[in-house]
Design a protein around this motif. Structure first.
Motif, PDB file in Angstrom:
ATOM      1  N   LEU A 261     -22.839   2.832   0.901  1.00 18.43           N
ATOM      2  CA  LEU A 261     -21.855   3.049   1.955  1.00 18.43           C
ATOM      3  C   LEU A 261     -21.491   1.672   2.504  1.00 18.43           C
ATOM      4  N   LEU A 262     -20.321   1.168   2.151  1.00 13.43           N
ATOM      5  CA  LEU A 262     -19.927  -0.193   2.488  1.00 13.43           C
ATOM      6  C   LEU A 262     -18.802  -0.151   3.520  1.00 13.43           C
ATOM      7  N   LEU A 263     -19.083  -0.640   4.739  1.00 13.48           N
ATOM      8  CA  LEU A 263     -18.121  -0.602   5.832  1.00 13.48           C
ATOM      9  C   LEU A 263     -17.548  -1.999   6.040  1.00 13.48           C
ATOM     10  N   SER A 264     -16.266  -2.167   5.766  1.00  4.48           N
ATOM     11  CA  SER A 264     -15.615  -3.476   5.872  1.00  4.48           C
ATOM     12  C   SER A 264     -16.460  -4.566   5.220  1.00  4.48           C
ATOM     13  N   CYS A 346      -8.871  -8.684   8.599  1.00  6.28           N
ATOM     14  CA  CYS A 346      -8.654  -9.818   7.701  1.00  6.28           C
ATOM     15  C   CYS A 346      -9.267  -9.593   6.322  1.00  6.28           C
ATOM     16  N   LEU A 347     -10.246  -8.717   6.198  1.00  5.61           N
ATOM     17  CA  LEU A 347     -10.900  -8.459   4.914  1.00  5.61           C
ATOM     18  C   LEU A 347     -10.229  -7.346   4.113  1.00  5.61           C
ATOM     19  N   ARG A 348      -9.104  -6.851   4.583  1.00  5.49           N
ATOM     20  CA  ARG A 348      -8.458  -5.706   3.924  1.00  5.49           C
ATOM     21  C   ARG A 348      -8.238  -5.949   2.433  1.00  5.49           C
ATOM     22  N   ASP A 349      -7.693  -7.095   2.073  1.00  3.06           N
ATOM     23  CA  ASP A 349      -7.309  -7.329   0.679  1.00  3.06           C
ATOM     24  C   ASP A 349      -8.521  -7.490  -0.236  1.00  3.06           C
ATOM     25  N   GLU A 350      -9.560  -8.192   0.218  1.00  2.00           N
ATOM     26  CA  GLU A 350     -10.708  -8.384  -0.656  1.00  2.00           C
ATOM     27  C   GLU A 350     -11.414  -7.064  -0.931  1.00  2.00           C
ATOM     28  N   ASP A 351     -11.381  -6.141   0.044  1.00  5.65           N
ATOM     29  CA  ASP A 351     -11.987  -4.830  -0.181  1.00  5.65           C
ATOM     30  C   ASP A 351     -11.150  -3.993  -1.143  1.00  5.65           C
ATOM     31  N   THR A 352      -9.827  -4.135  -1.059  1.00  5.47           N
ATOM     32  CA  THR A 352      -8.938  -3.448  -2.003  1.00  5.47           C
ATOM     33  C   THR A 352      -9.161  -3.968  -3.416  1.00  5.47           C
ATOM     34  N   VAL A 353      -9.251  -5.282  -3.548  1.00  5.79           N
ATOM     35  CA  VAL A 353      -9.517  -5.889  -4.857  1.00  5.79           C
ATOM     36  C   VAL A 353     -10.856  -5.406  -5.405  1.00  5.79           C
ATOM     37  N   LEU A 354     -11.873  -5.368  -4.546  1.00 10.97           N
ATOM     38  CA  LEU A 354     -13.190  -4.911  -4.994  1.00 10.97           C
ATOM     39  C   LEU A 354     -13.132  -3.484  -5.508  1.00 10.97           C
ATOM     40  N   ALA A 355     -12.499  -2.585  -4.759  1.00 10.07           N
ATOM     41  CA  ALA A 355     -12.453  -1.179  -5.159  1.00 10.07           C
ATOM     42  C   ALA A 355     -11.767  -1.012  -6.516  1.00 10.07           C
ATOM     43  N   ARG A 356     -10.640  -1.676  -6.693  1.00 11.13           N
ATOM     44  CA  ARG A 356      -9.911  -1.528  -7.959  1.00 11.13           C
ATOM     45  C   ARG A 356     -10.686  -2.122  -9.121  1.00 11.13           C
ATOM     46  N   ARG A 357     -11.305  -3.257  -8.902  1.00  8.94           N
ATOM     47  CA  ARG A 357     -12.016  -3.913 -10.003  1.00  8.94           C
ATOM     48  C   ARG A 357     -13.334  -3.198 -10.316  1.00  8.94           C
ATOM     49  N   LEU A 358     -13.954  -2.575  -9.326  1.00 10.66           N
ATOM     50  CA  LEU A 358     -15.131  -1.746  -9.608  1.00 10.66           C
ATOM     51  C   LEU A 358     -14.762  -0.600 -10.547  1.00 10.66           C
ATOM     52  N   ARG A 359     -13.618   0.020 -10.287  1.00  5.44           N
ATOM     53  CA  ARG A 359     -13.176   1.106 -11.166  1.00  5.44           C
ATOM     54  C   ARG A 359     -12.838   0.581 -12.557  1.00  5.44           C
ATOM     55  N   GLN A 365     -17.122   6.698  -9.757  1.00  8.68           N
ATOM     56  CA  GLN A 365     -17.224   7.252  -8.405  1.00  8.68           C
ATOM     57  C   GLN A 365     -17.136   6.131  -7.356  1.00  8.68           C
ATOM     58  N   VAL A 366     -15.917   5.651  -7.149  1.00  6.23           N
ATOM     59  CA  VAL A 366     -15.644   4.645  -6.127  1.00  6.23           C
ATOM     60  C   VAL A 366     -14.535   5.183  -5.241  1.00  6.23           C
ATOM     61  N   THR A 367     -14.853   5.452  -3.985  1.00 11.32           N
ATOM     62  CA  THR A 367     -13.872   5.951  -3.025  1.00 11.32           C
ATOM     63  C   THR A 367     -13.523   4.834  -2.054  1.00 11.32           C
ATOM     64  N   HIS A 368     -12.239   4.547  -1.949  1.00  8.95           N
ATOM     65  CA  HIS A 368     -11.771   3.485  -1.048  1.00  8.95           C
ATOM     66  C   HIS A 368     -10.938   4.128   0.047  1.00  8.95           C
ATOM     67  N   GLN A 369     -11.409   4.006   1.291  1.00 10.02           N
ATOM     68  CA  GLN A 369     -10.706   4.565   2.440  1.00 10.02           C
ATOM     69  C   GLN A 369     -10.214   3.437   3.334  1.00 10.02           C
ATOM     70  N   VAL A 370      -8.964   3.561   3.790  1.00 10.58           N
ATOM     71  CA  VAL A 370      -8.384   2.546   4.669  1.00 10.58           C
ATOM     72  C   VAL A 370      -7.831   3.236   5.908  1.00 10.58           C
ATOM     73  N   TRP A 371      -8.375   2.855   7.071  1.00 13.09           N
ATOM     74  CA  TRP A 371      -7.938   3.404   8.357  1.00 13.09           C
ATOM     75  C   TRP A 371      -6.949   2.418   8.956  1.00 13.09           C
ATOM     76  N   MET A 372      -5.670   2.813   8.965  1.00 13.01           N
ATOM     77  CA  MET A 372      -4.603   1.851   9.200  1.00 13.01           C
ATOM     78  C   MET A 372      -4.565   1.284  10.610  1.00 13.01           C
ATOM     79  N   ASP A 373      -5.191   1.941  11.570  1.00 11.13           N
ATOM     80  CA  ASP A 373      -5.199   1.429  12.951  1.00 11.13           C
ATOM     81  C   ASP A 373      -6.494   0.705  13.280  1.00 11.13           C
ATOM     82  N   GLY A 374      -7.304   0.393  12.275  1.00 12.38           N
ATOM     83  CA  GLY A 374      -8.607  -0.202  12.521  1.00 12.38           C
ATOM     84  C   GLY A 374      -8.632  -1.702  12.324  1.00 12.38           C
TER      85      GLY A 374
END
Length: 493
Positions: A261-264, A346-359, A365-374
């Motif tokens: 469970l990886l939070l930001s 500020c870490l939004r993009d690196e987490d997006t890159v991680l999720a896609r490259r993990l897949r 089984q990689v779920t990437h959730q983005v809360w747009m007001d966070g």
């Protein structure tokens, strides 16, 4: 998780620390933050859920970090001892500001324990550090449970959460994260085992990973918890450390845990991606200035030795240091992962890159959730609104992935439950009651979920390293379901 850096002025500027000067500094800081907050709050199309408190807090943290950085650059520490002193003073002040007293913790019960760091012959990345252990060191940790799990109001899960707190690898502790972990425990039905791993610059990479591995052994060997029943959780630098642990277990041939469970998670120590520029004036993070004498990535990788520039740059692309930039082979064969990020951090993009490259590396089984007001680690800073909804979503993911949080087989629960119940009773004897939280005030928002591809990721205009450019290109080339994220947008209920 990044927090205010109340770094004291160097000795040469002691006069500025008079009571009148302090009042003036605080007043100026509040005035600047409030001015910025009013502008932000009135144009907050991205964050309509933000309370005035959230806006003020993010602005104060950001402006205070800027003031401290300017002070350090004007009067930089001259020796390794100066760097260490400033780092420790900053950490101590942070702890005093945000740590939760166990006797005042709302809805939760905490029991601090010592874990024996046994003499072991670990291989790979930890071989040298492991060989230096003599079997006498103790590692502090704490068991935490939502009170409802101790009185039987809620059913206890057969899973346990092994947690590594955030704090940029240089500050914070389990005590600073108790409120979030209490919410997590109540939402998932899990006991939380939070590790007080060693921080930098007193130790450097990979010492904290060694501590996380010994926490794993405590759970799997001392308590006999099946690894498949362990979920490793962490936020920010703790999310980075949690992912390191999963990678090390795989590489060392040790039994893998049930999931992560990886939070930001902070997974690019070069801070190369464009969201650093895009969200700098909204988020509160201050980690990426290359001229900061206390830059957390430097303290983590090379400690107080400012002469190790070549080593620092080499380590930035180590697969365990910046997993989002790692070769795909280093990202393969990992357990189910939930990555929760935020649209305004500020870490939004690196987490997006991680999720896609993990897949792309073959993890299905990689779920990437983005809360747009966070913002960064909004589960803690925006706990009453987006954070609470995200915690519910985390619990739903756990149930969806592993089954309902019902009492399952496992004698391992007996020891931590006995410790926690005894501590609950002792706390009641000390203070007369267990503090409970007030119901959250209605806020009139809900979060609509869509499954979509986020915008392509870019890198900073200045300072991005080549490995980040390559990782961004590879992530942008990922297609179809492998590129999708669960996106949560706030709307009026």
């Amino acid at each position: 998780m990044a927090v205010p850096e109340p770094t004291p002025e160097p000795a040469a500027t002691t006069a500025a620390s008079s009571p009148l000067s302090t009042v003036w500094t605080v007043a100026s800081l509040l005035g600047t933050a409030l001015t910025s907050t009013v502008k932000h709050y009135t144009v907050g199309a991205h964050a309509p859920t933000w309370t005035l408190k959230t806006s003020i807090m993010t602005n104060i943290i950001r402006h205070k970090s800027g003031i401290d950085l300017a002070s350090r650059q004007k009067n930089p520490p001259k020796t390794a001892d100066d760097i260490l002193r400033l780092a420790v003073e900053t950490r101590t002040a942070t702890e005093k500001m945000i740590a939760k007293d166990a006797d005042k913790l709302e809805d939760g019960v905490v029991k601090v324990v010592d874990v024996d760091v046994k003499k072991r012959e670990l291989g790979g990345l930890l071989a040298e550090l492991s060989a230096q252990e003599d079997g006498t060191r103790k590692l502090k940790a704490e068991w935490l449970a939502h009170a409802s799990l101790l009185d039987g109001t809620k059913r206890l899960s057969d899973k346990v959460i092994l947690s590594t707190h955030g704090g940029a690898h240089v500050r914070c502790s389990p005590a600073t994260h108790r409120a979030m972990h209490t919410e997590m425990s109540g939402a998932t039905g899990c006991l939380v085992f939070s590790v007080d791993y060693r921080l930098s610059p007193e130790v450097v990479f990979p010492a904290s990973l060694l501590d996380a591995v010994h926490a794993y052994f405590y759970l799997t060997e001392d308590l006999k918890i099946p690894p498949s029943q362990i979920l490793v959780e962490g936020d920010s630098a703790g999310g980075h450390l949690a992912l390191q642990l999963l990678m090390y277990l795989r590489d060392a041939g040790l039994p893998q845990v049930g999931g992560g469970l990886l939070l930001s998670p902070w997974v690019d120590m070069s801070s190369s991606f464009a969201s650093w520029d895009e969200n700098r004036l909204i988020d509160y993070l201050a980690l990426d200035d290359p001229h900061d004498p206390l830059r957390p990535s430097r303290l983590y990788l090379t400690g107080t030795d400012s002469s190790k520039e070549a080593s620092y740059r080499d380590l930035l692309t180590h697969p365990y240091v910046s997993p989002s930039l790692a070769p795909l082979s280093s990202l393969s064969s990992l357990p189910p992962l939930l990555i929760q990020g935020a649209g305004l951090e500020c870490l939004r993009d690196e987490d997006t890159v991680l999720a896609r490259r993990l897949r792309k590396a073959g993890n299905e089984q990689v779920t990437h959730q983005v809360w747009m007001d966070g913002v960064h680690v909004f589960q803690l800073l925006q706990a009453d609104r987006a954070g609470k909804e995200a915690m519910k979503s985390l619990a739903e993911w756990v149930e969806r992935t592993y089954g309902s949080a019902e009492a399952g087989a496992g004698e391992w629960k007996q020891k931590p439950l006995e410790l926690l119940k005894a501590e609950r009773n002792a706390r009641i004897a000390r203070v007369g009651h267990l503090a409970t939280s007030k119901p959250a005030a209605p806020h009139g928002f809900k979060w609509e979920k869509t499954v979509e591809r986020l915008a392509d990721v870019g890198v900073k205009k200045e300072g991005a390293i080549e490995a980040a450019k390559q990782a961004a290109d590879e992530a942008n080339a990922v297609a179809d379901e492998m590129a999708q994220s669960e996106v949560y947008r706030p709307v009026r209920a």
